[in-house]
Design a protein around this motif. Structure first.
Motif, PDB file in Angstrom:
ATOM      1  N   LEU A 134       3.235   4.583  13.111  1.00  0.00           N
ATOM      2  CA  LEU A 134       2.072   3.822  12.645  1.00  0.00           C
ATOM      3  C   LEU A 134       2.237   3.420  11.185  1.00  0.00           C
ATOM      4  CD1 LEU A 134      -0.862   5.910  14.219  1.00  0.00           C
ATOM      5  CD2 LEU A 134       0.152   3.811  15.089  1.00  0.00           C
ATOM      6  N   LEU A 135       2.654   4.367  10.354  1.00  0.00           N
ATOM      7  CA  LEU A 135       2.813   4.084   8.923  1.00  0.00           C
ATOM      8  C   LEU A 135       3.909   3.050   8.685  1.00  0.00           C
ATOM      9  CD1 LEU A 135       2.489   7.702   7.478  1.00  0.00           C
ATOM     10  CD2 LEU A 135       0.779   5.873   7.398  1.00  0.00           C
ATOM     11  N   ASP A 136       4.993   3.156   9.447  1.00  0.00           N
ATOM     12  CA  ASP A 136       6.071   2.166   9.320  1.00  0.00           C
ATOM     13  C   ASP A 136       5.573   0.777   9.737  1.00  0.00           C
ATOM     14  OD1 ASP A 136       7.752   4.167   8.482  1.00  0.00           O
ATOM     15  OD2 ASP A 136       8.751   4.413  10.429  1.00  0.00           O
ATOM     16  N   GLY A 137       4.740   0.729  10.779  1.00  0.00           N
ATOM     17  CA  GLY A 137       4.180  -0.548  11.204  1.00  0.00           C
ATOM     18  C   GLY A 137       3.292  -1.170  10.139  1.00  0.00           C
ATOM     19  N   LEU A 138       2.467  -0.354   9.478  1.00  0.00           N
ATOM     20  CA  LEU A 138       1.612  -0.844   8.404  1.00  0.00           C
ATOM     21  C   LEU A 138       2.448  -1.366   7.240  1.00  0.00           C
ATOM     22  CD1 LEU A 138      -1.125   1.953   8.369  1.00  0.00           C
ATOM     23  CD2 LEU A 138      -1.365  -0.367   9.258  1.00  0.00           C
ATOM     24  N   ASP A 139       3.534  -0.655   6.901  1.00  0.00           N
ATOM     25  CA  ASP A 139       4.417  -1.107   5.815  1.00  0.00           C
ATOM     26  C   ASP A 139       5.057  -2.447   6.170  1.00  0.00           C
ATOM     27  OD1 ASP A 139       3.845   1.168   4.369  1.00  0.00           O
ATOM     28  OD2 ASP A 139       5.670   2.239   4.980  1.00  0.00           O
TER      29      ASP A 139
END
Length: 309
Positions: free
Chosen positions: A6-11
């Motif tokens: 999820l965090l990688d997707g937001l980045d």
């Protein structure tokens, strides 16, 4: 593992948005496929809510003269979602619930049934809408509580064809107990009991609908409580459909207007039903326009109901 994805997707989305702004909005013209590509990557990152918003923004491009302003506003909302998601744990519980729903991380059915706010009422099926994304069908059924005045939305999905487990008839009325999904201004709900026919024949189409001014005031309060929910239900009772240079709109006697999300040929049946007089119109408010789903006028001894196809 999932949290890191999820965090990688937001980045990745933040970097993509920065690149679009740096290159300039003019370069977005004719680039709808680019939005579909980043939307697919958000699905891979398990962020389907962001994918839905990206596809919707992509469809706005080149759609009207005002598309750059509308797309820029949508990109700003996406950046706010990214910032809020990174500090999710610091936000109040109801705001966390709204954000999770927006990202596509809704509460499970079991959690809603166990902890969701419950409300029993005579619920009017006031409108329905369906849309298809690849092979996935999504249906929204809009309900209005006849005693509570509360709105509720039943959300269903079907894969492959437009066949859902339960059927609903716009204009019908049933007694249900609903459980609302958690949130700051809860709207999505599920039925927790077997519906029963109300003892009296439904008379919802003779009830007064709010004026445009009152309806927009209520909508602004709802959006202030939860700016992420889209579409929102909107019922207006003092405006007539008219067609002009900007397309279809509802116009009151005071010449206040509300844009309608209708193609040129879609609005004529609604105008014919109104006879040029004010109608009560219900629909979905999104992207600064109302998409009508049902409308009625008062023609004693019974009212007439118009439904979108």
């Amino acid at each position: 593992m999932r949290q890191q994805r999820l965090l990688d997707g937001l980045d990745e989305l933040e970097l993509w948005l920065d690149d679009r702004v740096r290159q300039g909005l003019a370069t977005l013209s004719g680039q709808t496929a680019t939005w579909n590509d980043i939307a697919r990557r958000m699905v891979d990152a398990q962020l389907p809510g962001l994918a839905f918003r990206l596809r919707r923004l992509g469809r706005l491009i080149d759609g009207s003269e005002s598309w750059p302003a509308r797309v820029l506003g949508g990109m700003g909302q996406l950046q706010l979602l990214i910032d809020a998601s990174r500090r999710l744990a610091d936000l109040p519980d109801v705001v966390q619930a709204d954000l999770r729903h927006t990202l596509g991380l809704s509460s499970s059915r079991e959690t809603v049934l166990a902890d969701g706010e419950r409300l029993a009422d005579d619920w009017l099926v006031i409108g329905q809408s369906c849309r298809q994304e690849d092979r996935l069908w999504e249906r929204r059924v809009w309900l209005l509580g006849q005693h509570s005045g509360r709105w509720a939305m039943l959300l269903d999905f079907a894969h492959g064809n437009r066949h859902f487990e339960h059927s609903f008839v716009t204009g019908s009325q049933r007694h249900w107990t609903l459980a609302y999904y958690p949130g700051n201004a809860p709207l999505r709900a599920m039925v927790v009991d077997t519906p029963t026919q109300t003892s009296d024949p439904p008379t919802p189409w003779t009830r007064a609908a709010p004026t445009l001014a009152v309806a927009l005031d209520a909508l602004s309060d709802t959006l202030a409580a939860n700016p992420w929910q889209s579409p929102q239900p909107l019922l207006v009772g003092d405006a007539a459909p008219v067609f002009g240079t900007q397309g279809w709109m509802l116009r009151t006697a005071e010449r206040r207007g509300l844009p309608l999300a209708l193609a040129t040929d879609e609005g004529w049946p609604l105008l014919a039903e109104s006879g040029g007089a004010p109608l009560a119109v219900f629909g979905e408010w999104a992207d600064e326009a109302l998409r009508p789903l049902s409308a009625w006028r008062f023609a004693p001894p019974v009212s007439r109901l118009w439904m979108a196809e």
